[in-house]
Design an enzyme around this catalytic site. Structure first.
Site, PDB file in Angstrom:
ATOM      1  CD  GLU A   1     -13.810  -5.954  59.208  1.00  0.00           C
ATOM      2  OE1 GLU A   1     -14.915  -6.318  59.694  1.00  0.00           O
ATOM      3  OE2 GLU A   1     -13.139  -6.661  58.428  1.00  0.00           O
TER       4      GLU A   1
ATOM      5  CG  HIS B   1     -19.221  -5.865  58.767  1.00  0.00           C
ATOM      6  ND1 HIS B   1     -20.257  -6.671  58.344  1.00  0.00           N
ATOM      7  CD2 HIS B   1     -18.110  -6.393  58.193  1.00  0.00           C
ATOM      8  CE1 HIS B   1     -19.798  -7.635  57.567  1.00  0.00           C
ATOM      9  NE2 HIS B   1     -18.495  -7.490  57.449  1.00  0.00           N
TER      10      HIS B   1
ATOM     11  CG  HIS C   1     -15.463  -6.223  54.186  1.00  0.00           C
ATOM     12  ND1 HIS C   1     -15.903  -7.204  53.314  1.00  0.00           N
ATOM     13  CD2 HIS C   1     -15.750  -6.668  55.439  1.00  0.00           C
ATOM     14  CE1 HIS C   1     -16.443  -8.196  54.009  1.00  0.00           C
ATOM     15  NE2 HIS C   1     -16.368  -7.887  55.290  1.00  0.00           N
TER      16      HIS C   1
ATOM     17  CG  ASP D   1     -18.492 -11.030  56.843  1.00  0.00           C
ATOM     18  OD1 ASP D   1     -18.130 -10.649  57.971  1.00  0.00           O
ATOM     19  OD2 ASP D   1     -18.165 -10.447  55.784  1.00  0.00           O
TER      20      ASP D   1
END
Lengths: 117, 144
Positions: free
Chosen positions: B23, B83, B85, B96
């Protein structure tokens, strides 16, 4: 000295991005901050009066947890930064059938149980 | 609505491809005018979760303090975070949400599928406090 507030907390400080005050320790500075802006208290402290675990307090570039915490001395030119933590990450367990179907789908429309193809 | 330039949009998606299968993470900076929030730059960050970088991210607070301070010197505020995934939907996870604390800020998530950036979505953290917080989908406007 100055306390820099992160974007989400400014609504509780009259939209001020920073607060100037006089203090001799970090603890005094934070007390002064919540005295001036009482609505900040519940966002910084839990019901036991402890700083919430995700709230990081930095004196200039140092985490006060690794200094003397609340007793850390401060002087006029110092800056305290309050920064809530940033973390997360994808689901590891319990991926729903909905997403499993979406991930395995080769349709260019990215079809899934929610779409019509 | 969150507005961002094509270059910033490409930058954060490219970051997810660079770190794949791990990530990526970073900070979105810009300006606010009422409900209009415009991202003017992105600051890529390191992922401190070296124990599980394929499904977790964490930004070093020291890095965040520096980004926040330097942003203010340029007249930019922190508007949100991004971010990726890897091989997972571009939707917030329970982790999250649990780890989201910046109310009124955007959390952009890019699904990186087999190394290529795919869907990018944004979610706004809303609620009166930690007890009733929620991440709501928000529109992204990408301009040239």
């Amino acid at each position: 000295m100055k306390i820099l507030l992160p974007t989400p907390l400014r609504q509780y400080s009259g939209k001020q991005p920073s607060v100037e005050l006089k203090a001799s320790t970090v603890g005094e500075a934070l007390s002064g901050l919540v005295s001036q802006h009482p609505d900040l208290r519940r966002h910084l402290y839990n019901e036991d009066g402890k700083l919430r675990a995700f709230v990081n307090v930095y004196l200039n570039d140092e985490d006060v947890r690794y200094l003397e915490k609340d007793a850390t001395p401060v002087s006029d030119g110092d800056t305290i930064s309050i920064v809530p933590s940033i973390a997360g990450g994808k689901e590891v367990d319990g991926l729903s059938n909905f997403w499993i179907a979406e991930l395995n789908c080769s349709c260019p429309m990215r079809c899934c149980p929610a779409c019509c193809c | 609505m969150l507005k961002l330039s094509k270059s910033v949009y490409d930058q954060l998606r490219h970051h997810g491809e660079e770190t794949y299968p791990h990530e990526c993470c970073g900070v979105l900076l810009g300006t606010m005018n009422g409900n209009d929030r415009t991202v003017t730059s992105a600051a890529p960050c390191g992922n401190t979760r070296t124990d599980s970088p394929e499904n977790r991210y964490d930004i070093d607070p020291r890095e965040l303090v520096k980004i926040q301070r330097e942003g203010r010197e340029r007249g930019e505020d922190i508007l949100g975070f991004y971010h990726s995934h890897p091989d997972h939907p571009a939707h917030w996870s329970s982790t999250d949400l649990a780890e989201a604390h910046w109310f009124g800020c955007s959390y952009i998530i890019t699904r990186v599928a087999k190394g290529k950036a795919d869907v990018t979505n944004s979610f706004l953290l809303d609620g009166a406090g930690e007890e009733d917080k929620h991440l709501d989908p928000e529109e992204i406007e990408v301009s040239e």
